[in-house]
Design a protein around this motif. Structure first.
Motif, PDB file in Angstrom:
ATOM      1  N   GLU A 122      67.879  65.680  33.837  1.00  0.00           N
ATOM      2  CA  GLU A 122      68.650  64.452  33.946  1.00  0.00           C
ATOM      3  C   GLU A 122      67.986  63.433  34.860  1.00  0.00           C
ATOM      4  O   GLU A 122      68.554  62.381  35.153  1.00  0.00           O
ATOM      5  CB  GLU A 122      70.063  64.767  34.464  1.00  0.00           C
ATOM      6  N   GLU A 123      66.787  63.740  35.334  1.00  0.00           N
ATOM      7  CA  GLU A 123      66.104  62.843  36.258  1.00  0.00           C
ATOM      8  C   GLU A 123      65.471  61.665  35.521  1.00  0.00           C
ATOM      9  O   GLU A 123      65.059  61.784  34.366  1.00  0.00           O
ATOM     10  CB  GLU A 123      65.018  63.607  37.043  1.00  0.00           C
ATOM     11  N   GLY A 124      65.378  60.537  36.212  1.00  0.00           N
ATOM     12  CA  GLY A 124      64.699  59.380  35.659  1.00  0.00           C
ATOM     13  C   GLY A 124      65.510  58.602  34.637  1.00  0.00           C
ATOM     14  O   GLY A 124      66.561  59.050  34.165  1.00  0.00           O
ATOM     15  N   VAL A 125      65.003  57.407  34.305  1.00  0.00           N
ATOM     16  CA  VAL A 125      65.623  56.541  33.296  1.00  0.00           C
ATOM     17  C   VAL A 125      64.741  56.537  32.057  1.00  0.00           C
ATOM     18  O   VAL A 125      63.605  56.052  32.094  1.00  0.00           O
ATOM     19  CB  VAL A 125      65.795  55.101  33.829  1.00  0.00           C
ATOM     20  N   PHE A 126      65.227  57.108  30.974  1.00  0.00           N
ATOM     21  CA  PHE A 126      64.495  57.171  29.714  1.00  0.00           C
ATOM     22  C   PHE A 126      64.589  55.802  29.050  1.00  0.00           C
ATOM     23  O   PHE A 126      65.673  55.354  28.676  1.00  0.00           O
ATOM     24  CB  PHE A 126      65.094  58.260  28.828  1.00  0.00           C
ATOM     25  N   LEU A 127      63.460  55.103  28.909  1.00  0.00           N
ATOM     26  CA  LEU A 127      63.493  53.717  28.456  1.00  0.00           C
ATOM     27  C   LEU A 127      64.024  53.541  27.043  1.00  0.00           C
ATOM     28  O   LEU A 127      64.603  52.501  26.717  1.00  0.00           O
ATOM     29  CB  LEU A 127      62.096  53.099  28.580  1.00  0.00           C
ATOM     30  N   GLU A 128      63.846  54.546  26.198  1.00  0.00           N
ATOM     31  CA  GLU A 128      64.401  54.434  24.845  1.00  0.00           C
ATOM     32  C   GLU A 128      65.924  54.298  24.898  1.00  0.00           C
ATOM     33  O   GLU A 128      66.524  53.574  24.105  1.00  0.00           O
ATOM     34  CB  GLU A 128      64.004  55.657  24.010  1.00  0.00           C
ATOM     35  N   ASP A 129      66.546  54.997  25.848  1.00  0.00           N
ATOM     36  CA  ASP A 129      67.994  54.875  26.019  1.00  0.00           C
ATOM     37  C   ASP A 129      68.357  53.474  26.525  1.00  0.00           C
ATOM     38  O   ASP A 129      69.369  52.897  26.114  1.00  0.00           O
ATOM     39  CB  ASP A 129      68.512  55.923  27.007  1.00  0.00           C
ATOM     40  N   LYS A 130      67.535  52.948  27.404  1.00  0.00           N
ATOM     41  CA  LYS A 130      67.792  51.614  27.961  1.00  0.00           C
ATOM     42  C   LYS A 130      67.714  50.553  26.867  1.00  0.00           C
ATOM     43  O   LYS A 130      68.549  49.651  26.801  1.00  0.00           O
ATOM     44  CB  LYS A 130      66.790  51.314  29.073  1.00  0.00           C
ATOM     45  N   TYR A 131      66.700  50.668  26.007  1.00  0.00           N
ATOM     46  CA  TYR A 131      66.587  49.732  24.887  1.00  0.00           C
ATOM     47  C   TYR A 131      67.829  49.808  24.003  1.00  0.00           C
ATOM     48  O   TYR A 131      68.403  48.777  23.606  1.00  0.00           O
ATOM     49  CB  TYR A 131      65.363  50.054  24.030  1.00  0.00           C
ATOM     50  N   ALA A 132      68.223  51.027  23.656  1.00  0.00           N
ATOM     51  CA  ALA A 132      69.364  51.208  22.756  1.00  0.00           C
ATOM     52  C   ALA A 132      70.645  50.647  23.377  1.00  0.00           C
ATOM     53  O   ALA A 132      71.424  49.962  22.702  1.00  0.00           O
ATOM     54  CB  ALA A 132      69.541  52.685  22.417  1.00  0.00           C
ATOM     55  N   ASP A 133      70.864  50.926  24.653  1.00  0.00           N
ATOM     56  CA  ASP A 133      72.079  50.441  25.321  1.00  0.00           C
ATOM     57  C   ASP A 133      72.119  48.911  25.339  1.00  0.00           C
ATOM     58  O   ASP A 133      73.168  48.303  25.084  1.00  0.00           O
ATOM     59  CB  ASP A 133      72.141  50.975  26.754  1.00  0.00           C
ATOM     60  N   LYS A 134      70.984  48.289  25.647  1.00  0.00           N
ATOM     61  CA  LYS A 134      70.943  46.826  25.718  1.00  0.00           C
ATOM     62  C   LYS A 134      71.060  46.197  24.325  1.00  0.00           C
ATOM     63  O   LYS A 134      71.651  45.122  24.170  1.00  0.00           O
ATOM     64  CB  LYS A 134      69.656  46.372  26.402  1.00  0.00           C
ATOM     65  N   ALA A 135      70.501  46.868  23.311  1.00  0.00           N
ATOM     66  CA  ALA A 135      70.621  46.358  21.946  1.00  0.00           C
ATOM     67  C   ALA A 135      72.073  46.395  21.490  1.00  0.00           C
ATOM     68  O   ALA A 135      72.578  45.440  20.871  1.00  0.00           O
ATOM     69  CB  ALA A 135      69.746  47.169  20.996  1.00  0.00           C
ATOM     70  N   ILE A 136      72.771  47.488  21.802  1.00  0.00           N
ATOM     71  CA  ILE A 136      74.185  47.605  21.450  1.00  0.00           C
ATOM     72  C   ILE A 136      74.995  46.540  22.179  1.00  0.00           C
ATOM     73  O   ILE A 136      75.897  45.907  21.595  1.00  0.00           O
ATOM     74  CB  ILE A 136      74.703  49.018  21.790  1.00  0.00           C
ATOM     75  N   GLU A 137      74.671  46.310  23.443  1.00  0.00           N
ATOM     76  CA  GLU A 137      75.354  45.268  24.218  1.00  0.00           C
ATOM     77  C   GLU A 137      75.147  43.891  23.592  1.00  0.00           C
ATOM     78  O   GLU A 137      76.087  43.095  23.490  1.00  0.00           O
ATOM     79  CB  GLU A 137      74.829  45.286  25.654  1.00  0.00           C
ATOM     80  N   PHE A 138      73.907  43.618  23.147  1.00  0.00           N
ATOM     81  CA  PHE A 138      73.595  42.337  22.515  1.00  0.00           C
ATOM     82  C   PHE A 138      74.374  42.173  21.209  1.00  0.00           C
ATOM     83  O   PHE A 138      74.910  41.089  20.918  1.00  0.00           O
ATOM     84  CB  PHE A 138      72.095  42.233  22.255  1.00  0.00           C
ATOM     85  N   ILE A 139      74.460  43.252  20.435  1.00  0.00           N
ATOM     86  CA  ILE A 139      75.190  43.200  19.170  1.00  0.00           C
ATOM     87  C   ILE A 139      76.669  42.916  19.415  1.00  0.00           C
ATOM     88  O   ILE A 139      77.278  42.081  18.736  1.00  0.00           O
ATOM     89  CB  ILE A 139      75.014  44.524  18.402  1.00  0.00           C
TER      90      ILE A 139
END
Length: 227
Positions: A195-212
């Motif tokens: 669970e360590e670190g920030v997986f950037l693929e998740d960050k992209y997906a979260d921000k894309a969903i927010e934008f939508i």
């Protein structure tokens, strides 16, 4: 022996019921490197790959949208192919024909409209994720002024975006530090990050969903090139 990288894209159009009356679909353009058509489930990939790769959400986008079976990447490597896509230029007339670190200064910025600006002119709110540059390493100023993205998150070059746990990322022109991805903290863990670190693929997906969600009542165009 020469190894050629193949840049392929999947253009997926999601038709929101709220937009049928306007006749203007929302567009999510998913652009990937090193992913041949034979490895995309909705394109009837080979049986062995099908047993390993499961993409139910992409399959749904295909079922509710459109499937293009006669589309090709403009080049065999990522930067030049992306350049043709974002500038609308045939690879023979593109300013970027081979992967290297810098854009040709005498031919850049592009003399033709960029894809994001074309989408803006058509009435879309635009966003970009991941590999943002049209080849080489771009400046934040050029991305902000020339590319036509209302929101963008990712990297300025096609080399620095290869780390899924980068200690930084760019968002709308600003370099954002990600302290959770401090290399000294993550290096001892090797490939067992848990669970360590920030997986950037998740960050992209979260921000894309927010934008939508933020633009669900209008028309949006997303350029999604996370790999």
């Amino acid at each position: 022996m020469y190894v050629f990288k193949t840049a392929v894209f999947c253009l997926v159009i999601y038709l929101s019921s709220a937009l049928f009356s306007q006749g203007k679909p929302n567009i999510i353009y998913i652009y990937t490197d090193d992913w041949g058509i034979g490895k995309v489930p909705c394109y009837d990939m080979d049986p062995k790959s099908k047993a390993l790769i499961n993409t139910p959400h992409i399959d749904r986008l295909r079922a509710e949208g459109m499937l293009f079976s006669n589309a090709y990447a403009a080049n065999a490597v990522c930067g030049p192919s992306r350049n043709s896509l974002l500038t609308g230029r045939h690879p023979g007339n593109s300013v970027w024909r081979a992967n290297s670190k810098k854009m040709p200064e005498d031919l850049w910025p592009s003399k033709t409209p960029m894809l994001g600006k074309v989408a803006q002119q058509a009435g879309y709110k635009t966003a970009a994720f991941g590999k943002l540059s049209a080849g080489g390493t771009e400046s934040a100023e050029i991305l902000e002024q020339e590319y036509g993205f209302d929101y963008w998150l990712g990297f300025l070059g096609h080399v620095d975006c290869r780390d899924y746990y980068s200690p930084y990322i760019y968002e709308n022109g600003k370099k954002i530090e990600i302290p959770e991805n401090d290399p000294e903290k993550l290096a001892p863990l090797g490939y067992e990050l848990g669970e360590e670190g920030v997986f950037l693929e998740d960050k992209y997906a979260d921000k894309a969903i927010e934008f939508i969600k933020d633009n669900k009542d209008g028309s949006f165009f997303i350029y999604y090139a996370s790999t």
